[in-house]
Design an enzyme around this catalytic site. Sequence first.
Site, PDB file in Angstrom:
ATOM      1  N   ALA A   1       0.831  -1.216   0.000  1.00  0.00           N
ATOM      2  CA  ALA A   1       0.000   0.000   0.000  1.00  0.00           C
ATOM      3  C   ALA A   1       0.860   1.258   0.000  1.00  0.00           C
ATOM      4  O   ALA A   1       0.471   2.274  -0.591  1.00  0.00           O
ATOM      5  CB  ALA A   1      -0.942   0.006   1.200  1.00  0.00           C
ATOM      6  N   ASP A   2       2.014   1.221   0.660  1.00  0.00           N
ATOM      7  CA  ASP A   2       2.914   2.380   0.645  1.00  0.00           C
ATOM      8  C   ASP A   2       3.389   2.672  -0.774  1.00  0.00           C
ATOM      9  O   ASP A   2       3.366   3.818  -1.227  1.00  0.00           O
ATOM     10  CB  ASP A   2       4.126   2.125   1.544  1.00  0.00           C
ATOM     11  CG  ASP A   2       3.790   2.195   3.014  1.00  0.00           C
ATOM     12  OD1 ASP A   2       3.159   3.174   3.430  1.00  0.00           O
ATOM     13  OD2 ASP A   2       4.162   1.270   3.741  1.00  0.00           O
ATOM     14  N   TYR A   3       3.826   1.625  -1.461  1.00  0.00           N
ATOM     15  CA  TYR A   3       4.346   1.825  -2.814  1.00  0.00           C
ATOM     16  C   TYR A   3       3.244   2.254  -3.777  1.00  0.00           C
ATOM     17  O   TYR A   3       3.436   3.141  -4.616  1.00  0.00           O
ATOM     18  CB  TYR A   3       5.027   0.547  -3.310  1.00  0.00           C
ATOM     19  CG  TYR A   3       6.357   0.284  -2.649  1.00  0.00           C
ATOM     20  CD1 TYR A   3       7.448   1.136  -2.871  1.00  0.00           C
ATOM     21  CD2 TYR A   3       6.543  -0.801  -1.806  1.00  0.00           C
ATOM     22  CE1 TYR A   3       8.669   0.903  -2.268  1.00  0.00           C
ATOM     23  CE2 TYR A   3       7.765  -1.040  -1.203  1.00  0.00           C
ATOM     24  CZ  TYR A   3       8.828  -0.185  -1.434  1.00  0.00           C
ATOM     25  OH  TYR A   3      10.043  -0.413  -0.827  1.00  0.00           O
TER      26      TYR A   3
END
Length: 391
Positions: free
Chosen positions: A162-164
């Site tokens: 989700a961060d990427y």
Amino acid sequence: MRVLDVATMLAAPFCAALLGDFGAEVIKVEMPGSGDPFRRFGTMTEAGASLNWLNDGRNKKSVTLDLRQPRGAALLKRLVADCDILVENFRPGTLERWGLGYETLKAIKRDLILVRISAYGQDGPYRDRPGFARIAHAFSGLAYLAGEADGPPVTPGSTSLADYISGLYAAFGALLAYTSRERFGDGQMVDVALYEGIFRMLDELAPAYARSGFVRERMGADTVNVVPHSHYQSADGKWVALACSTDRMFERLASVMQRPDLLAPDRFPTMAQRVAARAEVNDIVADWIGSLSRDEVMRRCLDGEVPIGPLNSIADIFDDPQFHARGNLLHVQDRRVGEVVVPNVVPRLSATPGRLASLGPDLGQHNDEIYRGYLGISAEEFESLRADGVI
């Protein structure tokens, strides 16, 4: 393009790194003394920084600055006056408490683009909740779908997915805002919630539920509306991914398997028939693949134009000729740790390709260049800021 990265850990810094890959000058603003916690997250190196930091802190200049102190906030405002994009991922309201909210920064630079990534976005009843990628995977609906049908939900591969993805959407938003600014002259705010990018990628999950109330459940490696479309183990214990997304693909597979009987009208010639008999079709395919080595399965399927691929470990990836031909593994010489291998720049542009100029910098490595060179701070003021812990 000049970008100020005042964020920590991964989502917003990844956004800035993507822009840096294609030539933006990225100034990473970090807390004096400690820096971004991502420096210590993951496998540590002899340089005192993690491999995560060396990879995702790429193409950045590092300055130290305590934004909580009035003199630190004032210095950031001076940097903002000559930058194009500022990225942050604090909880909503944090920059405002420091006197660095969007309206304040916009008054300094009317065409500033402020990119904000937070767990749940800048508004809504959950705006003040903390969050990380694992929480975003759960909240978005992704983790609920990951795992075997009779088992618990699991992490879908990477705990940082989700961060990427959020960083990618944020970079996309920043470039849209930059294009708009070039036409209309004004900046704007880009607001990304950590769960939203994941949710956007869950194909027909939302319209299917809205239309019929269908709640998709965990299916292991299978796909809800396509069969055979899964992972299968070969005779030598290795795994392949098979994707027969159309009736034509299944015809080719039946031919490769030398099983024309599977295409009889009362068997499995249509996707609806195969979905209705999922377990039986999967067992037939699994038995065939399980009777051959992975290399032989791959050869036969590829010769028959059936989409198939190996389930690669990172060791497999390092040996794979496709990764080498595309230059996906970039070997970088670093003065601190020697050779480091990192993923190369994506996407590939034919006329203006990106590049990796440097790995993650040392903490405060560019203080003198930025503060004294860019801002023209005197030697006396520079030493005073350092002595007071502002930089």
